[in-house]
Design an enzyme around this catalytic site. Structure first.
Site, PDB file in Angstrom:
ATOM      1  N   ASP A 236      -0.725  -3.933 -15.024  1.00 44.11           N
ATOM      2  CA  ASP A 236      -1.103  -3.624 -16.416  1.00 44.11           C
ATOM      3  C   ASP A 236      -1.683  -4.804 -17.189  1.00 44.11           C
ATOM      4  O   ASP A 236      -1.710  -4.758 -18.420  1.00 44.11           O
ATOM      5  CB  ASP A 236       0.089  -3.059 -17.198  1.00 44.11           C
ATOM      6  CG  ASP A 236       0.686  -1.824 -16.552  1.00 44.11           C
ATOM      7  OD1 ASP A 236      -0.090  -1.045 -15.971  1.00 44.11           O
ATOM      8  OD2 ASP A 236       1.911  -1.640 -16.620  1.00 44.11           O
TER       9      ASP A 236
ATOM     10  N   CYS B  23       0.840  -1.200   0.000  1.00 45.77           N
ATOM     11  CA  CYS B  23       0.000   0.000   0.000  1.00 45.77           C
ATOM     12  C   CYS B  23       0.876   1.251   0.000  1.00 45.77           C
ATOM     13  O   CYS B  23       1.704   1.424   0.888  1.00 45.77           O
ATOM     14  CB  CYS B  23      -0.919   0.008   1.215  1.00 45.77           C
ATOM     15  SG  CYS B  23      -2.036   1.417   1.235  1.00 45.77           S
TER      16      CYS B  23
ATOM     17  N   GLY C  54       2.240  -8.715 -10.971  1.00 44.69           N
ATOM     18  CA  GLY C  54       1.063  -7.875 -11.161  1.00 44.69           C
ATOM     19  C   GLY C  54       1.422  -6.562 -11.814  1.00 44.69           C
ATOM     20  O   GLY C  54       2.530  -6.048 -11.642  1.00 44.69           O
TER      21      GLY C  54
ATOM     22  N   ARG D 245      -6.790  -3.616 -11.574  1.00 42.08           N
ATOM     23  CA  ARG D 245      -7.556  -2.659 -12.387  1.00 42.08           C
ATOM     24  C   ARG D 245      -8.200  -3.315 -13.605  1.00 42.08           C
ATOM     25  O   ARG D 245      -9.309  -2.940 -14.003  1.00 42.08           O
ATOM     26  CB  ARG D 245      -6.636  -1.516 -12.846  1.00 42.08           C
ATOM     27  CG  ARG D 245      -6.273  -0.528 -11.753  1.00 42.08           C
ATOM     28  CD  ARG D 245      -5.476   0.623 -12.341  1.00 42.08           C
ATOM     29  NE  ARG D 245      -4.251   0.157 -12.981  1.00 42.08           N
ATOM     30  CZ  ARG D 245      -3.559   0.853 -13.876  1.00 42.08           C
ATOM     31  NH1 ARG D 245      -3.985   2.054 -14.258  1.00 42.08           N
ATOM     32  NH2 ARG D 245      -2.443   0.382 -14.401  1.00 42.08           N
TER      33      ARG D 245
END
Length: 675
Positions: free
Chosen positions: A517, A403, A515, A540
């Site tokens: 794109d 995060c 991870g 996303r």
């Protein structure tokens, strides 16, 4: 003739373009910002706040707090102001009597209750206006708000409705009694196997939350581990003091010897005290070398092995990664799911909202819980509490070291742990000790600062010292956010380092996922082959098109129709009502989170509109129209349109209902959104 497009512009076919002007750019860093209890940033990204040392005035600090600061969501109730007692609403008797502040008058409540919602069936959906064919109403003779045509999915699944009289689909489970009044009914319950397939797991009751809040919840394993850490720290401090004193004594002895040498031809023998000091000085080096690892043995028990190779993994996503969304992704091919990031301190305070994050639907085949914190005292104790309450229904516990938002980073949690390997080691080893057979996994970024990747230094320690069961690395630094593409070459370096470490130590191979794109099955395949990872965590890409998991499983670009997309929205609403509840509060919670989901899904550009494939996650389209009216509507970035879509399934939004999307490009229910 081939058109020349500016970098970052999606190649939409000319016949669908309305204007060459690109749509408003969506800030993904702001999209995952913090606004409240459940919007702290997940893997996420956003809510940049000024440093405490920043010399800015009050107005500047307010301006820079982030796009999501201060989002507010109203809680709507029905009944025309008649607040029905919860126990009475469920067909029971209230034990508070006259002291109860809520109404016990069911007829008065039904007379002012908002009308039942007629949730549409799949065959009612169409790509042309009105997009959902309305059903014919059959109002009850006594109360117009009760409709015999209503269908309650919770009632169908379990044989009873937990919202009782307050259900917005009440007509599905009431009948007229012999005295002419309405009464709640229960259906023949489905078989136990069918019921187990629908009911959520990991409910934590009030007594547990109360014990946690009052610090009366027993945590013996964590207490023992933390005590051993404290004793080790004291011993290390004492050894450091002794080493410092020995070094000082050695320095004094050396100085004294130099004085003697200056006045005598033959130097005297080294005093025994000095020899002892030198030996102590050597010990000091060993103590320093061991500071990274607490000398606490792990419990000798077998951990579950995580066989994740080739499986699809939905990333833990704050706010939007709730149970209904995960359930939708599972139906579309997601194999591994993880709950929203939860704060360890909030779990220990008995927060009902935080403990709701561990709920799991039976359809989630492999399910984990993600914890965020900055100290062993909070993370280890929270891990033991979760294991005690939910252990059989949790497959792994993930430590958030990724995060990037200031709100988390400045407390020493999230990606800040990347620069504190000693602390991280104590955290992961302690969590592993208290979790029993549940494995600990870890989610990392490449580093904290741009140009200073550090994750590869941790890789050899993760299987040997930390004992993690799986690793996920996001191919960006904390500072980078989404400003550049993910670094899959560096992910490859981390994979090779981890593999070499397990081979050198003759340790079992652990899964490592990458991870960043991933937005198409072609991109998924290329990244897998390029980096050598066991799989890819999708964030996303899944928010924008949840059917990405289907594309990966079937190795194709799915030119999904607008009607098929509308059916997925219908399913999300159904899952939301089952999870949040079918009363007015639950309906509007479902509405709110549906609008959050649509704030990402509108960015999807249909495959049939593109001149080339695959689509790229960082490409933004010019203004365009769809192949039909529904496809055009689903491409709208206007929050009012998202609310209109919600009303197709959840009825009219209350007048007082307010919604502001994470991107905060526009709002509904405020002066800002009414123009």
């Amino acid at each position: 003739m081939t058109r020349t497009l500016q970098p970052g512009v999606a190649p939409i076919k000319a016949e669908y373009i309305i204007s060459a002007e690109p749509k408003e750019f969506v800030d993904d860093d702001a999209a995952e910002g913090a606004t409240g209890t459940h919007e702290r940033g997940g893997d996420g990204d956003g809510d940049e706040r000024p440093s405490k040392r920043a010399k800015t005035n009050r107005q500047d600090r307010k301006k820079n707090r982030g796009a999501n600061k201060g989002r507010r969501f109203t809680k709507s109730t029905d009944g025309g102001g008649v607040q029905l007692c919860f126990k009475v609403a469920n067909g029971g008797a209230c034990d508070r009597g006259d002291s109860c502040k809520f109404s016990h008058d069911i007829p008065a409540y039904l007379a002012s209750k908002d009308p039942d919602i007629l949730f549409p069936f799949p065959d009612a959906l169409t790509a042309e206006p009105p997009f959902v064919r309305p059903r014919e109403r059959s109002p009850n003779a006594l109360y117009e708000s009760v409709d015999a045509s209503a269908v309650c999915s919770g009632f169908l699944a379990t044989g009873e409705c937990k919202q009782g009289w307050k259900c917005r689909f009440l007509g599905a489970h009431v009948r007229t009694g012999e005295d002419g009044t309405l009464e709640l009914v229960k259906s023949d319950p489905p078989g136990e196997k069918d019921k187990d397939a629908e009911e959520e797991r990991n409910f934590v009751g009030f007594p547990v939350l109360k014990a946690l809040h009052g610090r009366k919840y027993p945590l013996p394993l964590a207490t023992a581990y933390l005590k051993s850490l404290e004793e080790k720290d004291k011993a290390d401090a004492a050894a450091a003091r002794a080493a410092k004193a020995a070094a000082a004594a050695s320095s004094e002895a050396a100085a004294a010897q130099q004085d003697v040498e200056a006045t005598t031809a033959d130097p005297p023998a080294v005093p025994e005290a000095a020899a002892a000091v030198k030996e102590e000085d050597t010990t000091m080096v060993d103590v320093d070398a061991q500071k990274d690892t607490p000398d606490v043995p792990m419990r000798p028990q077998e951990k579950r092995r995580l066989n994740w190779t080739g499986k699809t993994y939905l990333a833990p996503l704050t706010t939007v990664g709730n149970l209904p969304f995960r359930r939708l992704c599972v139906s579309l091919g997601a194999d591994i799911t993880c709950g929203e990031m939860g704060l360890a301190t909030s779990f220990l305070q008995g927060s009902r909202e935080e403990w709701s994050l561990v709920r799991r639907h039976p359809s989630e085949r492999t399910f984990g819980v993600q914890l965020c914190g900055n100290k062993p005292t909070s993370l280890v104790t929270a891990a033991e509490a979760i294991a005690r309450e939910c252990g059989p229904n949790i497959d792994f516990v993930d430590v958030n070291c990724g995060c990037p938002i200031d709100l988390v980073f400045q407390t020493g949690a999230g990606s800040a742990l990347l620069d504190a390997p000693s602390k991280l080691s104590k955290i992961v080893i302690g969590m592993s000790n208290v979790l029993g057979e549940i494995p600990v996994t870890i989610k990392l970024r490449t580093g904290v600062k741009d140009g200073k990747n550090t994750a590869h230094k941790l890789m050899p320690r993760l299987p040997r010292e930390f004992g993690v069961g799986a690793v996920t690395i996001h191919g960006r630094t904390r500072q980078q956010r989404y400003t550049k593409l993910a670094d899959w070459d560096y992910i490859k370096q981390c994979v090779e380092t981890l593999r070499q470490a397990t081979d050198d130590e003759n340790l079992p191979t652990i899964p490592i996922f990458g991870g960043g794109d991933c937005y198409s099955y072609e991109g998924y395949k290329t990244s897998m082959e390029q980096s050598g990872v066991d799989g890819i965590m999708i964030g996303r890409g899944a928010l924008i098109k949840p059917w990405l998991f289907t594309e990966i499983k079937e190795q194709r670009s799915w030119d999904i129709s607008s009607r098929e997309r509308l059916e997925l929205i219908r399913q999300y609403c159904e899952f939301g009502l089952n999870h949040f509840g079918s009363d007015t509060t639950g309906v509007n919670s479902t509405r709110r989170f549906l609008c959050e989901a649509l704030s990402f899904q509108y960015r999807y550009i249909p495959v049939g509109l593109l001149e080339r494939l695959p689509a790229q996650l960082n490409e933004r389209p010019p203004a365009y129209r769809g192949r039909d009216e529904l496809e055009t509507m689903l491409a709208s970035g206007n929050v009012k349109t998202w609310v209109e879509i919600s009303e197709m399934f959840l009825g009219k939004a209350p007048e007082e209902w307010v919604f502001t999307p994470k991107h905060k490009s526009n709002a509904y229910g405020s002066e800002e959104g009414q123009g």
